[in-house]
Design a protein around this motif. Structure first.
Motif, PDB file in Angstrom:
ATOM      1  N   UNK A  12      75.016 -10.250  36.115  1.00  0.00           N
ATOM      2  CA  UNK A  12      73.707 -10.842  35.840  1.00  0.00           C
ATOM      3  C   UNK A  12      73.314 -11.815  36.955  1.00  0.00           C
ATOM      4  N   UNK A  13      74.282 -12.609  37.425  1.00  0.00           N
ATOM      5  CA  UNK A  13      73.996 -13.555  38.514  1.00  0.00           C
ATOM      6  C   UNK A  13      73.613 -12.817  39.785  1.00  0.00           C
ATOM      7  N   UNK A  14      74.309 -11.719  40.048  1.00  0.00           N
ATOM      8  CA  UNK A  14      74.009 -10.913  41.232  1.00  0.00           C
ATOM      9  C   UNK A  14      72.596 -10.345  41.157  1.00  0.00           C
ATOM     10  N   UNK A  15      72.234  -9.763  40.005  1.00  0.00           N
ATOM     11  CA  UNK A  15      70.913  -9.155  39.855  1.00  0.00           C
ATOM     12  C   UNK A  15      69.804 -10.195  39.946  1.00  0.00           C
ATOM     13  N   UNK A  16      70.032 -11.360  39.361  1.00  0.00           N
ATOM     14  CA  UNK A  16      69.033 -12.419  39.425  1.00  0.00           C
ATOM     15  C   UNK A  16      68.857 -12.918  40.855  1.00  0.00           C
ATOM     16  N   UNK A  17      69.960 -13.050  41.585  1.00  0.00           N
ATOM     17  CA  UNK A  17      69.884 -13.468  42.986  1.00  0.00           C
ATOM     18  C   UNK A  17      69.144 -12.429  43.821  1.00  0.00           C
ATOM     19  N   UNK A  18      69.435 -11.155  43.580  1.00  0.00           N
ATOM     20  CA  UNK A  18      68.743 -10.078  44.282  1.00  0.00           C
ATOM     21  C   UNK A  18      67.241 -10.130  44.021  1.00  0.00           C
ATOM     22  N   UNK A  19      66.865 -10.339  42.768  1.00  0.00           N
ATOM     23  CA  UNK A  19      65.440 -10.402  42.431  1.00  0.00           C
ATOM     24  C   UNK A  19      64.770 -11.587  43.117  1.00  0.00           C
ATOM     25  N   UNK A  20      65.459 -12.707  43.159  1.00  0.00           N
ATOM     26  CA  UNK A  20      64.895 -13.887  43.814  1.00  0.00           C
ATOM     27  C   UNK A  20      64.676 -13.641  45.296  1.00  0.00           C
ATOM     28  N   UNK A  21      65.670 -13.073  45.944  1.00  0.00           N
ATOM     29  CA  UNK A  21      65.555 -12.794  47.383  1.00  0.00           C
ATOM     30  C   UNK A  21      64.421 -11.809  47.654  1.00  0.00           C
ATOM     31  N   UNK A  22      64.322 -10.763  46.859  1.00  0.00           N
ATOM     32  CA  UNK A  22      63.253  -9.776  47.047  1.00  0.00           C
ATOM     33  C   UNK A  22      61.878 -10.405  46.831  1.00  0.00           C
ATOM     34  N   UNK A  23      61.776 -11.272  45.831  1.00  0.00           N
ATOM     35  CA  UNK A  23      60.500 -11.935  45.558  1.00  0.00           C
ATOM     36  C   UNK A  23      60.090 -12.858  46.699  1.00  0.00           C
ATOM     37  N   UNK A  24      61.058 -13.633  47.195  1.00  0.00           N
ATOM     38  CA  UNK A  24      60.775 -14.539  48.313  1.00  0.00           C
ATOM     39  C   UNK A  24      60.366 -13.744  49.552  1.00  0.00           C
ATOM     40  N   UNK A  25      61.052 -12.646  49.825  1.00  0.00           N
ATOM     41  CA  UNK A  25      60.723 -11.817  50.990  1.00  0.00           C
ATOM     42  C   UNK A  25      59.300 -11.278  50.890  1.00  0.00           C
ATOM     43  N   UNK A  26      58.901 -10.829  49.693  1.00  0.00           N
ATOM     44  CA  UNK A  26      57.544 -10.322  49.499  1.00  0.00           C
ATOM     45  C   UNK A  26      56.518 -11.434  49.683  1.00  0.00           C
ATOM     46  N   UNK A  27      56.835 -12.620  49.177  1.00  0.00           N
ATOM     47  CA  UNK A  27      55.924 -13.765  49.321  1.00  0.00           C
ATOM     48  C   UNK A  27      55.760 -14.158  50.778  1.00  0.00           C
ATOM     49  N   UNK A  28      56.864 -14.174  51.526  1.00  0.00           N
ATOM     50  CA  UNK A  28      56.813 -14.537  52.941  1.00  0.00           C
ATOM     51  C   UNK A  28      56.029 -13.507  53.751  1.00  0.00           C
ATOM     52  N   UNK A  29      56.232 -12.229  53.443  1.00  0.00           N
ATOM     53  CA  UNK A  29      55.506 -11.178  54.152  1.00  0.00           C
ATOM     54  C   UNK A  29      54.011 -11.301  53.911  1.00  0.00           C
ATOM     55  N   UNK A  30      53.622 -11.513  52.664  1.00  0.00           N
ATOM     56  CA  UNK A  30      52.202 -11.646  52.333  1.00  0.00           C
ATOM     57  C   UNK A  30      51.587 -12.861  53.024  1.00  0.00           C
ATOM     58  N   UNK A  31      52.330 -13.960  53.067  1.00  0.00           N
ATOM     59  CA  UNK A  31      51.819 -15.168  53.719  1.00  0.00           C
ATOM     60  C   UNK A  31      51.639 -14.952  55.217  1.00  0.00           C
ATOM     61  N   UNK A  32      52.610 -14.288  55.849  1.00  0.00           N
ATOM     62  CA  UNK A  32      52.497 -14.008  57.287  1.00  0.00           C
ATOM     63  C   UNK A  32      51.317 -13.086  57.575  1.00  0.00           C
ATOM     64  N   UNK A  33      51.112 -12.086  56.713  1.00  0.00           N
ATOM     65  CA  UNK A  33      49.978 -11.174  56.894  1.00  0.00           C
ATOM     66  C   UNK A  33      48.666 -11.926  56.736  1.00  0.00           C
ATOM     67  N   UNK A  34      48.617 -12.826  55.781  1.00  0.00           N
ATOM     68  CA  UNK A  34      47.426 -13.642  55.567  1.00  0.00           C
ATOM     69  C   UNK A  34      47.126 -14.490  56.793  1.00  0.00           C
TER      70      UNK A  34
END
Length: 340
Positions: A12-34
């Motif tokens: 569960x800790x692994x999956x939650x960490x994976x989700x957090x990293x993926x979410x942050x990566x998507x947020x950073x990509x969107x911000x850079x594109x903006x």
């Protein structure tokens, strides 16, 4: 039973960490594109809201980040190539190639296509080594502003001009006036820093030139009394902004330097690391340690308080919540730097 529960907790800790990293990566990509889209709009002459705080655009950082963003925003390809056709002579070929080393091989492939546009449509022969994928200089020339290799600008006849009166275009304006190279960029950086004193290392880090190139440029400008120097154990430089603002006809203070090079390369590095994590079976601990390693190489500013806050968020033992908050803060800053 206890063993099974422990395994479930770890999963569960692994999956939650994976989700957090993926979410942050998507947020950073969107911000850079903006941020990239906002800067291209600025270069295209889009209206700037009254009272908006402009920041100096870093043209090579914008170019390469836009090429990296093609994976998620392919429409940027047309924007980049159309601009390069008209204004490739305002770009530093050597600096572009140096910065490109911080990006993936896919970006280098796209850069060769951009170089072809500059060469074939813009008649800018400085880009020949990039097209050929060679590190050898053209005709033994290493200067970016060699008049025998750069276009005269006649092909731009009738085309819309750059909105050079805007504070955000300070680097491009200086390059147009003084030639492409470390001297124009170092001067723009010092003006953007206002009353702050900067060392050669700080300027080289911010602009992406070698310390030796920055040192030569600053020494010549100091001899001409264009920049001021002080030696308090380390030689520091600054430039009086007010006379330049008057000379350039800026209606506001000289725009600040937002460290686009550092922000954009960090976003690309972080997202590519996150993608590699998603392809491997790592423990939550290994992922958080990897994140710390990536983040500790990033320095978003020269502000000592902000640097201490960043280092604290990625200290040994920091929580994922603390790291996520710091990363989301960078994404928010990217959008704010482009739109405030």
């Amino acid at each position: 039973m206890d063993t099974e529960l422990a395994a479930t907790d770890r999963s569960a800790a692994y999956l939650e960490t994976q989700r957090t990293i993926a979410s942050v990566a998507a947020t950073m990509t969107a911000a850079a594109a903006n941020a990239a889209r906002a800067q291209w709009a600025m270069l295209d002459g889009a209206e700037v809201p009254e009272g908006a705080q402009q920041r100096v655009i870093d043209p090579e950082a914008l170019l390469l980040m836009s090429l990296w963003l093609l994976r998620s925003d392919p429409a940027l390809r047309r924007v980049v190539h159309d601009w390069v056709e008209m204004w490739s002579d305002l770009l530093s070929v050597q600096r572009t190639r140096n910065i490109a080393k911080s990006f993936s091989a896919e970006v280098e492939q796209e850069l060769r296509a951009v170089a072809s546009t500059a060469l074939e449509r813009g008649k800018d022969f400085r880009w020949t080594p990039v097209v050929k994928g060679s590190i050898a200089p053209v005709r033994g020339v290493s200067s970016d502003d060699d008049p025998a290799l750069t276009p005269t600008g006649s092909s731009r006849a009738g085309a819309p001009s750059l909105p050079l009166g805007r504070a955000a275009l300070l680097v491009l304006r200086f390059r147009m006036a003084f030639g492409v190279g470390a001297r124009a960029d170092a001067l723009a950086y010092l003006l953007a820093r206002g009353t702050a004193w900067s060392t050669v290392t700080e300027i080289a880090t911010a602009t992406g030139y070698t310390p030796s190139a920055i040192r030569r440029a600053l020494d010549r400008m100091a001899e001409a009394d264009i920049v001021l120097t002080v030696d308090d154990g380390a030689t520091r430089f600054r430039c009086e902004a007010a006379p330049w603002a008057a000379l350039l006809g800026l209606q506001v203070d000289v725009a600040p330097w937002p460290y686009w090079l550092q922000h954009f390369t960090f976003v690309a590095t972080l997202v590519e690391w996150a993608e590699s994590v998603s392809r491997r079976k790592l423990t939550a601990y290994a992922i958080t340690e990897g994140l710390r390693g990536v983040a500790r190489k990033f320095r978003p500013t020269d502000d000592r308080d902000e640097l201490r806050a960043w280092d604290y968020a990625f200290r040994d033992g920091s929580t994922m919540d603390e790291m996520e908050e710091a990363l989301v803060g960078i994404a928010t800053a990217l959008v704010r730097l482009s739109h405030d």
